[in-house]
Motif scaffolding. Sequence first.
Motif, PDB file in Angstrom:
ATOM      1  N   SER A 212       0.802  -1.226   0.000  1.00 19.63           N
ATOM      2  CA  SER A 212       0.000   0.000   0.000  1.00 19.63           C
ATOM      3  C   SER A 212       0.838   1.280   0.000  1.00 19.63           C
ATOM      4  N   VAL A 213       2.119   1.166   0.332  1.00 19.14           N
ATOM      5  CA  VAL A 213       2.951   2.380   0.403  1.00 19.14           C
ATOM      6  C   VAL A 213       4.119   2.359  -0.576  1.00 19.14           C
ATOM      7  N   LYS A 214       4.278   1.278  -1.304  1.00 16.30           N
ATOM      8  CA  LYS A 214       5.386   1.188  -2.259  1.00 16.30           C
ATOM      9  C   LYS A 214       5.304   2.316  -3.274  1.00 16.30           C
ATOM     10  N   GLY A 215       6.454   2.931  -3.526  1.00 15.60           N
ATOM     11  CA  GLY A 215       6.520   4.012  -4.486  1.00 15.60           C
ATOM     12  C   GLY A 215       6.156   5.367  -3.908  1.00 15.60           C
ATOM     13  N   ARG A 216       5.621   5.379  -2.688  1.00 19.75           N
ATOM     14  CA  ARG A 216       5.237   6.650  -2.055  1.00 19.75           C
ATOM     15  C   ARG A 216       6.049   6.935  -0.791  1.00 19.75           C
ATOM     16  N   PHE A 217       6.376   5.887  -0.044  1.00 22.32           N
ATOM     17  CA  PHE A 217       7.115   6.035   1.210  1.00 22.32           C
ATOM     18  C   PHE A 217       8.547   5.546   1.021  1.00 22.32           C
ATOM     19  N   THR A 218       9.475   6.175   1.759  1.00 23.95           N
ATOM     20  CA  THR A 218      10.876   5.756   1.722  1.00 23.95           C
ATOM     21  C   THR A 218      11.437   5.757   3.136  1.00 23.95           C
ATOM     22  N   ILE A 219      12.025   4.642   3.518  1.00 24.57           N
ATOM     23  CA  ILE A 219      12.670   4.550   4.821  1.00 24.57           C
ATOM     24  C   ILE A 219      14.175   4.708   4.636  1.00 24.57           C
ATOM     25  N   SER A 220      14.800   5.344   5.622  1.00 28.94           N
ATOM     26  CA  SER A 220      16.257   5.469   5.617  1.00 28.94           C
ATOM     27  C   SER A 220      16.726   5.540   7.062  1.00 28.94           C
ATOM     28  N   ARG A 221      18.009   5.381   7.253  1.00 30.15           N
ATOM     29  CA  ARG A 221      18.548   5.441   8.615  1.00 30.15           C
ATOM     30  C   ARG A 221      19.925   6.077   8.605  1.00 30.15           C
ATOM     31  N   ASP A 222      20.261   6.690   9.731  1.00 32.96           N
ATOM     32  CA  ASP A 222      21.570   7.293   9.933  1.00 32.96           C
ATOM     33  C   ASP A 222      22.137   6.666  11.204  1.00 32.96           C
ATOM     34  N   ASN A 223      23.061   5.748  11.038  1.00 28.97           N
ATOM     35  CA  ASN A 223      23.589   5.015  12.192  1.00 28.97           C
ATOM     36  C   ASN A 223      24.553   5.842  13.033  1.00 28.97           C
ATOM     37  N   VAL A 224      24.948   6.982  12.551  1.00 30.02           N
ATOM     38  CA  VAL A 224      25.766   7.891  13.357  1.00 30.02           C
ATOM     39  C   VAL A 224      24.858   8.683  14.293  1.00 30.02           C
ATOM     40  N   LYS A 225      23.720   9.093  13.765  1.00 30.25           N
ATOM     41  CA  LYS A 225      22.773   9.886  14.555  1.00 30.25           C
ATOM     42  C   LYS A 225      21.760   9.021  15.304  1.00 30.25           C
ATOM     43  N   ASN A 226      21.823   7.704  15.146  1.00 30.97           N
ATOM     44  CA  ASN A 226      20.850   6.805  15.787  1.00 30.97           C
ATOM     45  C   ASN A 226      19.420   7.202  15.440  1.00 30.97           C
ATOM     46  N   THR A 227      19.180   7.416  14.171  1.00 31.57           N
ATOM     47  CA  THR A 227      17.882   7.923  13.724  1.00 31.57           C
ATOM     48  C   THR A 227      17.394   7.170  12.494  1.00 31.57           C
ATOM     49  N   VAL A 228      16.086   6.953  12.477  1.00 34.67           N
ATOM     50  CA  VAL A 228      15.417   6.378  11.321  1.00 34.67           C
ATOM     51  C   VAL A 228      14.408   7.387  10.806  1.00 34.67           C
ATOM     52  N   TYR A 229      14.305   7.471   9.495  1.00 35.31           N
ATOM     53  CA  TYR A 229      13.392   8.422   8.873  1.00 35.31           C
ATOM     54  C   TYR A 229      12.363   7.684   8.020  1.00 35.31           C
ATOM     55  N   LEU A 230      11.183   8.260   7.942  1.00 33.24           N
ATOM     56  CA  LEU A 230      10.164   7.764   7.028  1.00 33.24           C
ATOM     57  C   LEU A 230       9.651   8.947   6.222  1.00 33.24           C
ATOM     58  N   GLN A 231      10.067   9.008   4.970  1.00 35.77           N
ATOM     59  CA  GLN A 231       9.590  10.050   4.068  1.00 35.77           C
ATOM     60  C   GLN A 231       8.312   9.572   3.411  1.00 35.77           C
ATOM     61  N   MET A 232       7.235  10.318   3.594  1.00 41.50           N
ATOM     62  CA  MET A 232       5.932   9.926   3.067  1.00 41.50           C
ATOM     63  C   MET A 232       5.468  10.971   2.051  1.00 41.50           C
ATOM     64  N   ASN A 233       5.342  10.548   0.819  1.00 45.05           N
ATOM     65  CA  ASN A 233       4.893  11.430  -0.264  1.00 45.05           C
ATOM     66  C   ASN A 233       3.547  10.956  -0.807  1.00 45.05           C
ATOM     67  N   SER A 234       2.894  11.812  -1.548  1.00 43.50           N
ATOM     68  CA  SER A 234       1.609  11.479  -2.173  1.00 43.50           C
ATOM     69  C   SER A 234       0.643  10.872  -1.154  1.00 43.50           C
ATOM     70  N   LEU A 235       0.536  11.500  -0.024  1.00 40.23           N
ATOM     71  CA  LEU A 235      -0.271  10.957   1.054  1.00 40.23           C
ATOM     72  C   LEU A 235      -1.749  10.908   0.681  1.00 40.23           C
ATOM     73  N   LYS A 236      -2.409   9.875   1.199  1.00 39.14           N
ATOM     74  CA  LYS A 236      -3.830   9.647   0.942  1.00 39.14           C
ATOM     75  C   LYS A 236      -4.581   9.644   2.271  1.00 39.14           C
ATOM     76  N   PRO A 237      -5.870   9.921   2.245  1.00 38.70           N
ATOM     77  CA  PRO A 237      -6.653   9.880   3.490  1.00 38.70           C
ATOM     78  C   PRO A 237      -6.528   8.528   4.205  1.00 38.70           C
ATOM     79  N   GLU A 238      -6.389   7.451   3.455  1.00 36.53           N
ATOM     80  CA  GLU A 238      -6.270   6.134   4.084  1.00 36.53           C
ATOM     81  C   GLU A 238      -4.922   5.917   4.770  1.00 36.53           C
ATOM     82  N   ASP A 239      -4.002   6.847   4.634  1.00 38.06           N
ATOM     83  CA  ASP A 239      -2.753   6.779   5.383  1.00 38.06           C
ATOM     84  C   ASP A 239      -2.911   7.339   6.799  1.00 38.06           C
TER      85      ASP A 239
END
Length: 124
Positions: free
Chosen positions: A63-90
């Motif tokens: 349901s999120v392929k092509g719209r969401f992207t996960i990434s991580r920064d192991n130096v900053k101990n952080t994970v990110y979730l970039q969410m594009n083209s958001l829909k009401p069902e998100d």
Amino acid sequence: QVQLVESGGGLVQAGGSLRLTCAASGRTFSSVAMGWFRQAPGKEREFVVAISSSGGTTYYAESVKGRFTISRDNVKNTVYLQMNSLKPEDTAVYYCAARSVSAVTMRRSGYDYWGQGTQVTVSS
């Protein structure tokens, strides 16, 4: 012990974007897989995306392929979730989760640590 704190949620119009951040404590962050789940009102918590400890492997829910992207920064101990083209069902509370091993999984039971969640609301 790992503590996870999510941020970045909010209200956005359909078609818009948000970036969620998960800040993790603990010295083992770089050796464990991370994931994002979400839970809409009246529904079970569902898998969204996961990333291996090195960042080399990712799994996405269909349901999120092509719209969401996960990434991580192991130096900053952080994970990110970039969410594009958001829909009401998100619309849901989004939770960051950590495993105790390096490999990814889509199973909720495979995660040992959870954040408190951050609300994402997408208006139509």
